[in-house]
Write a protein that holds these residues in place. Structure first.
Motif, PDB file in Angstrom:
ATOM      1  N   GLU A 143       0.832  -1.206   0.000  1.00  0.00           N
ATOM      2  CA  GLU A 143       0.000   0.000   0.000  1.00  0.00           C
ATOM      3  C   GLU A 143       0.858   1.244   0.000  1.00  0.00           C
ATOM      4  OE1 GLU A 143       0.816  -1.717   2.536  1.00  0.00           O
ATOM      5  OE2 GLU A 143       1.826  -0.008   3.407  1.00  0.00           O
ATOM      6  N   VAL A 144       1.963   1.185   0.722  1.00  0.00           N
ATOM      7  CA  VAL A 144       2.834   2.352   0.782  1.00  0.00           C
ATOM      8  C   VAL A 144       3.501   2.537  -0.583  1.00  0.00           C
ATOM      9  CG1 VAL A 144       4.788   3.373   1.943  1.00  0.00           C
ATOM     10  CG2 VAL A 144       3.149   2.052   3.241  1.00  0.00           C
ATOM     11  N   SER A 145       3.885   1.435  -1.191  1.00  0.00           N
ATOM     12  CA  SER A 145       4.500   1.537  -2.513  1.00  0.00           C
ATOM     13  C   SER A 145       3.514   2.087  -3.529  1.00  0.00           C
ATOM     14  CB  SER A 145       4.979   0.182  -2.989  1.00  0.00           C
ATOM     15  OG  SER A 145       5.495  -0.546  -1.926  1.00  0.00           O
ATOM     16  N   SER A 146       2.266   1.629  -3.459  1.00  0.00           N
ATOM     17  CA  SER A 146       1.308   2.094  -4.446  1.00  0.00           C
ATOM     18  C   SER A 146       1.076   3.591  -4.303  1.00  0.00           C
ATOM     19  CB  SER A 146      -0.005   1.343  -4.312  1.00  0.00           C
ATOM     20  OG  SER A 146      -0.570   1.628  -3.060  1.00  0.00           O
ATOM     21  N   TYR A 147       1.176   4.067  -3.076  1.00  0.00           N
ATOM     22  CA  TYR A 147       1.049   5.496  -2.869  1.00  0.00           C
ATOM     23  C   TYR A 147       2.311   6.198  -3.376  1.00  0.00           C
ATOM     24  CZ  TYR A 147       0.610   9.897  -0.390  1.00  0.00           C
ATOM     25  OH  TYR A 147       0.540  11.218  -0.074  1.00  0.00           O
ATOM     26  N   ASP A 148       3.466   5.616  -3.024  1.00  0.00           N
ATOM     27  CA  ASP A 148       4.735   6.204  -3.438  1.00  0.00           C
ATOM     28  C   ASP A 148       4.892   6.215  -4.952  1.00  0.00           C
ATOM     29  OD1 ASP A 148       5.443   6.703  -0.913  1.00  0.00           O
ATOM     30  OD2 ASP A 148       6.785   5.001  -0.664  1.00  0.00           O
ATOM     31  N   PHE A 149       4.257   5.244  -5.601  1.00  0.00           N
ATOM     32  CA  PHE A 149       4.349   5.146  -7.043  1.00  0.00           C
ATOM     33  C   PHE A 149       4.005   6.474  -7.710  1.00  0.00           C
ATOM     34  CE2 PHE A 149       2.540   3.934 -11.200  1.00  0.00           C
ATOM     35  CZ  PHE A 149       3.591   3.187 -11.703  1.00  0.00           C
ATOM     36  N   PHE A 150       3.024   7.170  -7.144  1.00  0.00           N
ATOM     37  CA  PHE A 150       2.585   8.441  -7.720  1.00  0.00           C
ATOM     38  C   PHE A 150       3.118   9.647  -6.960  1.00  0.00           C
ATOM     39  CE2 PHE A 150      -0.838   5.698  -9.296  1.00  0.00           C
ATOM     40  CZ  PHE A 150      -0.753   6.020 -10.636  1.00  0.00           C
ATOM     41  N   SER A 151       3.777   9.389  -5.832  1.00  0.00           N
ATOM     42  CA  SER A 151       4.165  10.521  -5.006  1.00  0.00           C
ATOM     43  C   SER A 151       5.308  11.289  -5.654  1.00  0.00           C
ATOM     44  CB  SER A 151       4.598  10.033  -3.634  1.00  0.00           C
ATOM     45  OG  SER A 151       5.251  11.067  -2.957  1.00  0.00           O
ATOM     46  N   GLU A 152       5.136  12.606  -5.742  1.00  0.00           N
ATOM     47  CA  GLU A 152       6.173  13.414  -6.374  1.00  0.00           C
ATOM     48  C   GLU A 152       7.449  13.435  -5.542  1.00  0.00           C
ATOM     49  OE1 GLU A 152       4.551  17.176  -8.427  1.00  0.00           O
ATOM     50  OE2 GLU A 152       2.848  15.957  -7.802  1.00  0.00           O
ATOM     51  N   GLU A 153       7.341  13.092  -4.252  1.00  0.00           N
ATOM     52  CA  GLU A 153       8.540  13.029  -3.414  1.00  0.00           C
ATOM     53  C   GLU A 153       9.209  11.663  -3.552  1.00  0.00           C
ATOM     54  OE1 GLU A 153       5.683  14.039  -0.824  1.00  0.00           O
ATOM     55  OE2 GLU A 153       5.795  15.727  -2.187  1.00  0.00           O
ATOM     56  N   ALA A 154       8.514  10.714  -4.146  1.00  0.00           N
ATOM     57  CA  ALA A 154       9.113   9.376  -4.215  1.00  0.00           C
ATOM     58  C   ALA A 154       9.242   8.912  -5.663  1.00  0.00           C
ATOM     59  CB  ALA A 154       8.293   8.396  -3.397  1.00  0.00           C
ATOM     60  N   GLY A 187       3.307  -5.300 -12.229  1.00  0.00           N
ATOM     61  CA  GLY A 187       4.637  -5.389 -12.813  1.00  0.00           C
ATOM     62  C   GLY A 187       5.290  -6.720 -12.511  1.00  0.00           C
ATOM     63  N   LYS A 188       6.408  -6.972 -13.206  1.00  0.00           N
ATOM     64  CA  LYS A 188       7.125  -8.227 -12.922  1.00  0.00           C
ATOM     65  C   LYS A 188       8.089  -8.024 -11.762  1.00  0.00           C
ATOM     66  CE  LYS A 188       6.784 -10.971 -17.067  1.00  0.00           C
ATOM     67  NZ  LYS A 188       6.440 -10.096 -18.226  1.00  0.00           N
ATOM     68  N   GLN A 189       8.925  -6.945 -11.871  1.00  0.00           N
ATOM     69  CA  GLN A 189       9.896  -6.687 -10.813  1.00  0.00           C
ATOM     70  C   GLN A 189       9.377  -5.650  -9.839  1.00  0.00           C
ATOM     71  OE1 GLN A 189      12.750  -5.611 -13.634  1.00  0.00           O
ATOM     72  NE2 GLN A 189      13.790  -7.593 -13.622  1.00  0.00           N
ATOM     73  N   THR A 190       8.563  -4.757 -10.367  1.00  0.00           N
ATOM     74  CA  THR A 190       8.014  -3.714  -9.508  1.00  0.00           C
ATOM     75  C   THR A 190       6.547  -4.018  -9.260  1.00  0.00           C
ATOM     76  OG1 THR A 190       7.595  -2.451 -11.490  1.00  0.00           O
ATOM     77  CG2 THR A 190       9.588  -1.915 -10.266  1.00  0.00           C
ATOM     78  N   LEU A 191       5.959  -3.197  -8.406  1.00  0.00           N
ATOM     79  CA  LEU A 191       4.561  -3.423  -8.061  1.00  0.00           C
ATOM     80  C   LEU A 191       3.654  -3.201  -9.268  1.00  0.00           C
ATOM     81  CD1 LEU A 191       2.740  -4.035  -5.631  1.00  0.00           C
ATOM     82  CD2 LEU A 191       2.480  -1.575  -5.360  1.00  0.00           C
ATOM     83  N   PHE A 192       3.873  -2.071  -9.937  1.00  0.00           N
ATOM     84  CA  PHE A 192       3.065  -1.739 -11.104  1.00  0.00           C
ATOM     85  C   PHE A 192       3.951  -1.492 -12.305  1.00  0.00           C
ATOM     86  CE2 PHE A 192       0.331   0.319  -7.747  1.00  0.00           C
ATOM     87  CZ  PHE A 192      -0.599  -0.695  -7.733  1.00  0.00           C
ATOM     88  N   THR A 193       3.364  -1.634 -13.474  1.00  0.00           N
ATOM     89  CA  THR A 193       3.997  -1.150 -14.688  1.00  0.00           C
ATOM     90  C   THR A 193       3.101  -0.049 -15.230  1.00  0.00           C
ATOM     91  OG1 THR A 193       4.671  -3.400 -15.135  1.00  0.00           O
ATOM     92  CG2 THR A 193       4.909  -1.830 -16.926  1.00  0.00           C
ATOM     93  N   PHE A 194       3.712   1.054 -15.589  1.00  0.00           N
ATOM     94  CA  PHE A 194       2.921   2.156 -16.126  1.00  0.00           C
ATOM     95  C   PHE A 194       2.638   1.908 -17.599  1.00  0.00           C
ATOM     96  CE2 PHE A 194       2.417   6.413 -17.921  1.00  0.00           C
ATOM     97  CZ  PHE A 194       1.371   6.839 -17.149  1.00  0.00           C
ATOM     98  N   LYS A 195       1.397   1.914 -17.972  1.00  0.00           N
ATOM     99  CA  LYS A 195       1.042   1.559 -19.348  1.00  0.00           C
ATOM    100  C   LYS A 195       0.801   2.773 -20.228  1.00  0.00           C
ATOM    101  CE  LYS A 195      -0.934  -1.870 -20.693  1.00  0.00           C
ATOM    102  NZ  LYS A 195      -0.790  -3.067 -21.531  1.00  0.00           N
ATOM    103  N   GLY A 196       0.517   3.898 -19.650  1.00  0.00           N
ATOM    104  CA  GLY A 196       0.232   5.073 -20.448  1.00  0.00           C
ATOM    105  C   GLY A 196      -0.898   5.855 -19.829  1.00  0.00           C
ATOM    106  N   THR A 197      -1.441   6.763 -20.618  1.00  0.00           N
ATOM    107  CA  THR A 197      -2.501   7.605 -20.088  1.00  0.00           C
ATOM    108  C   THR A 197      -3.785   7.337 -20.859  1.00  0.00           C
ATOM    109  OG1 THR A 197      -0.892   9.279 -19.568  1.00  0.00           O
ATOM    110  CG2 THR A 197      -3.172   9.991 -19.628  1.00  0.00           C
TER     111      THR A 197
END
Lengths: 367, 437
Positions: A143-154, A187-197
């Motif tokens: 949960e912390v990673s999913s938040y950090d995924f978008f966090s501008e500080e992280a 994601g495979k190595q990370t929690l998510f893979t960014f696919k686009g917008t």
């Protein structure tokens, strides 16, 4: 007199205390505090709601229910769980792409209406296996990673778009703006893979931008910190500063927008002997072309994800704003000019591309 | 003075003796000074007779002449103040300043204050010694000293001191009027003095500053405060207080200005922490958990796992323990004190956490707020804040973050309503130009 006053005070105070309902408060350890809520299509019902509940130093607890409405599903989860469920810490709403294609208006309305959900939470779309993405765990506290995924500080980079619940609500109700929602999959190595917008028209998904197009989308919106652009083979630059200027004009055919983008970049990688002049030229040509393509793509989807309607809004009459999405946006003509300034050499700009750095520095000192 | 005109000697003697017939230290006997025989009346606990007589025999004729209208009550008062009453054969009376046995303390290091890099002498119980100490510290003719006596049955010597031209006239006048109006009341404790001066009975913040250090008093005088010394009190009381005294210790002014700023801002922050931290614990734990960051919320929830009581009860329980430890340590003899400290450390440390009675976080909050509390200048200031903390706790547990805010605003309202000797409590200086604004 004084005794009477004291008595009145005590009475008032005790009556006020009755109003607080303080006996209803539950301590923090009697709550489940979900950080991620996934809303997908149910197998038998309309919605499937999955809550990710972080627990310190342990695996995330995941609760799931199906119901005809989101709040009913949450209520069903609450019924079965041993603690109360409080959505006050909800940070990320993941919506299944199938729902997004049908429209996310109801979901966003629910999120804004629900008292306990913070409208600062993020929205994104799952483009891939919904269940797999939601049940995907990689670190002890995803949960912390999913938040950090978008966090501008992280973990955020300009390659990712970002959208908060209140922005989604504003854009879906707005007459002059549509939205882009980030798309994810596990994601495979990370929690998510960014696919686009995902490009939305009103609340419906109509198309998507890939990662490079997302960078341009962010650049246009002024979010660029630390973005890297690949100019050509072996050459890439880092954006230090971007300035976007719009010149609007109403012509007989419709609105006309001239956008000048001034980029200050630093060369991070380039083959030996390639001069800054050439990189500048290459980059501005390439970016102008890419911007043009991206713009055409968005334009063809008839979704004003870049928010151009807002730029025209100050000089448009109300009727025109009302017709913006249906009549005027499709008629919009936009020209984008990109100017690039390479910062590596600050004031010692070389005039001719033949000279190497040492010569240039000498010339600089003579001046 | 001839007292035989209207009453016989034996009559007078009887009148002197009667009030003291139950005092076994009252002595009357005949003594020889020079070649003359005198009757001496005195309290042997206060008068060293043999020393006095030897002084009198070397210096001739030091008999003090009282004024003509001496009445019998004055004589007994003089005896109580440690004077020696002498009658010669002709019935001529004299009141003499006698040598007293050595029963007053020497000037020593301060016992309840801990000065750093300043003068280390402190007040003793003797008011004249104290005034002398002050006179030495501030050499100016502008220092006004007014002696007053209060009480009818039990009398007490007071001294009002201020710097003429620096202390506002209004303040001096207000204090003087109160003292004169209530001069019949007796003073045995500081609270009696406050009652005489008309201070509010239930004040949340001390309305006076007490200090053991003459150096402090000098600073107070220069700040325009009025100092009252009471006989047999080894403290000087400065009136009135303003909010600045909560964090401004007078000793700071010995340091470079930047250091003083730093120290004082730490104290101001400490005040805020001491007041709000326990309330904030309740707010974040039970009423408004959404105010925490998610990472912290998870950690806090984890630390409270398995705690049986709601956070208010938990907090009050531990607060009570802490207050008891503080109270227990303060007045204990120095050789037992460390025991309590050690036991308290075990109690309010890992033990209570491991027993799952309270959460880790609460101990952190508690200790932080206790430390913040002791950062304040002056022991009395600390008690006020310690007390108000509970108002904050209850308001927070009833109304959440709003209650916390309301409690803080309420405190400011309360301070704003205070006015001590014409000076509003919320002013930054006593001698401020816009005193009434």
């Amino acid at each position: 007199m004084k005794v009477g006053f004291a008595r009145t005070c005590t009475l008032t105070l005790s009556l006020v205390l009755l109003l607080t309902g303080c006996w209803d408060t539950k301590d923090i350890n009697k709550h489940y505090l979900p950080a991620v809520m996934g809303i997908g299509k149910g197998d038998s019902q309309k919605y499937k709601v999955i809550l990710q509940i972080p627990i310190a130093n342990e695996k995330t607890q995941i609760l799931e229910k199906e119901a005809e409405s989101i709040s009913k599903a949450i209520d069903l989860i609450r019924t079965d769980s041993e603690k109360s469920i409080d959505l006050v810490h909800l940070r990320l709403m993941l919506i299944d792409i199938q729902l997004a294609q049908d429209g996310i208006g109801d979901i966003i309305n629910f999120a804004v209406r629900a008292n306990d959900i913070s409208i600062k939470g993020l929205v994104s779309i799952v483009d891939g296996d919904f269940d797999k993405t939601l049940y995907h765990q990689i670190s002890p506290t995803p949960e912390v990673s999913s938040y950090d995924f978008f966090s501008e500080e992280a973990g955020w980079t300009p390659n990712q778009s970002i959208l908060r619940i209140w922005e989604a609500y504003r854009n879906q109700e707005s007459l002059s703006e549509d939205m882009g929602i980030p798309m994810l999959k596990d994601g495979k190595q990370t929690l998510f893979t960014f696919k686009g917008t995902a490009v939305m028209r009103k609340d419906r998904l109509v198309g998507s931008l890939n990662q490079e197009e997302t960078l341009l989308y962010n650049l246009f919106k002024g979010k660029y910190t630390g973005g890297t652009i690949e100019v050509a083979k072996n050459t890439s630059v880092l954006i230090e500063h971007a300035k976007v200027n719009h010149h609007t004009k109403w012509t007989e055919q419709g609105p006309f927008l001239q956008t000048d983008i001034q980029l200050n970049v630093v060369v991070t990688e380039s083959p030996h002997g390639k001069s800054a002049d050439i990189i500048e030229k290459d980059l501005s040509e390439k970016l102008s072309k890419q911007f043009d393509q991206t713009w055409k793509k968005i334009h063809s989807l008839k979704a004003d994800a870049l928010g151009i309607g807002l730029i025209f809004r100050p000089q448009s009459k109300e009727e025109k704003i009302k017709e913006w999405k249906t009549v005027w946006f499709p008629k919009l003509v936009q020209k984008i000019d990109v100017k690039v300034n390479i910062l590596n050499e600050i004031y010692f700009k070389e005039k001719s591309s033949k000279q190497n750095e040492g010569d240039m520095l000498k010339r600089g000192t003579k001046l | 003075m001839d007292v035989r005109n209207d009453q016989s000697l034996s009559d007078l003697e009887l009148q002197i003796i009667t009030p003291f017939e139950h005092s076994s230290d009252f002595v009357y006997k005949s003594v020889f000074i020079g070649r003359e025989r005198f009757m001496a009346y005195y309290l042997e606990s206060l008068v060293d007779l043999s020393k006095t007589l030897s002084v009198m025999n070397t210096a001739d004729g030091v008999m003090e002449q009282g004024d003509s209208a001496i009445v019998i009550t004055d004589i007994s008062k003089a005896i109580l103040q440690g004077k020696l009453i002498l009658f010669n054969a002709e019935g001529l009376m004299g009141i003499t300043d006698a040598e007293s046995p050595d029963i007053s303390r020497q000037i020593t290091l301060p016992a309840s204050e801990n000065p750093l890099q300043s003068a280390f002498d402190s007040y003793t119980e003797d008011i004249d010694k104290n005034i002398g100490l002050l006179r030495k510290k501030i050499v100016t003719s502008k220092l006004v000293i007014e002696h007053k006596t209060t009480g009818t049955e039990v009398s007490k010597k007071l001294a009002i001191m201020y710097l003429h031209g620096i202390a506002p006239d209004k303040v001096v006048q207000a204090i003087r009027t109160k003292l004169e109006k209530n001069s019949h009341k007796e003073i045995t404790t500081v609270r009696d003095l406050l009652a005489i001066l008309g201070h509010p009975k239930f004040a949340l913040t001390p309305t006076y500053l007490s200090s053991e250090l003459p150096g402090d008093t000098v600073q107070n005088l220069r700040d325009g405060k009025v100092i009252i010394l009471i006989d047999q009190f080894s403290f000087a009381f400065a009136f009135p207080t303003v909010i600045r005294d909560l964090w401004a210790s007078k000793l700071d002014e010995n340091y470079p200005y930047l250091f003083q700023l730093f120290i004082r801002s730490i104290r101001a922050v400490g005040t805020l922490f001491a007041l709000t931290l326990p309330g904030l614990y309740i707010v974040l734990n039970s009423v408004n958990p959404e105010l925490l960051r998610i990472q912290l919320a998870i950690a806090v929830a984890k630390s409270r796992e398995g705690i049986p009581y709601p956070s208010l009860i938990e907090l009050l329980l531990v607060m009570l323990l802490l207050e008891m430890i503080i109270e227990a340590t303060i007045r204990l003899p120095k050789n037992i004190g460390p025991t309590i400290t050690m036991i308290g450390g075990i109690l309010l440390g890992q033990a209570i956490v491991q027993a799952k009675l309270v959460s880790n976080l609460l101990i952190i909050i508690l200790v932080a707020s206790a430390i913040a509390n002791f950062v304040l200048s002056g022991y009395l200031n600390m008690i006020g804040i310690r007390l108000y903390k509970y108002v904050v706790i209850f308001a927070s547990s009833f109304f959440g973050i709003w209650g916390l805010e309301a409690a803080m605003i309420w405190l400011i309202y309360y301070f704003a309503s205070l006015q001590i000797h014409t000076v509003p409590y919320l002013s930054l200086s006593v001698k401020g130009k816009s005193l009434d604004e």
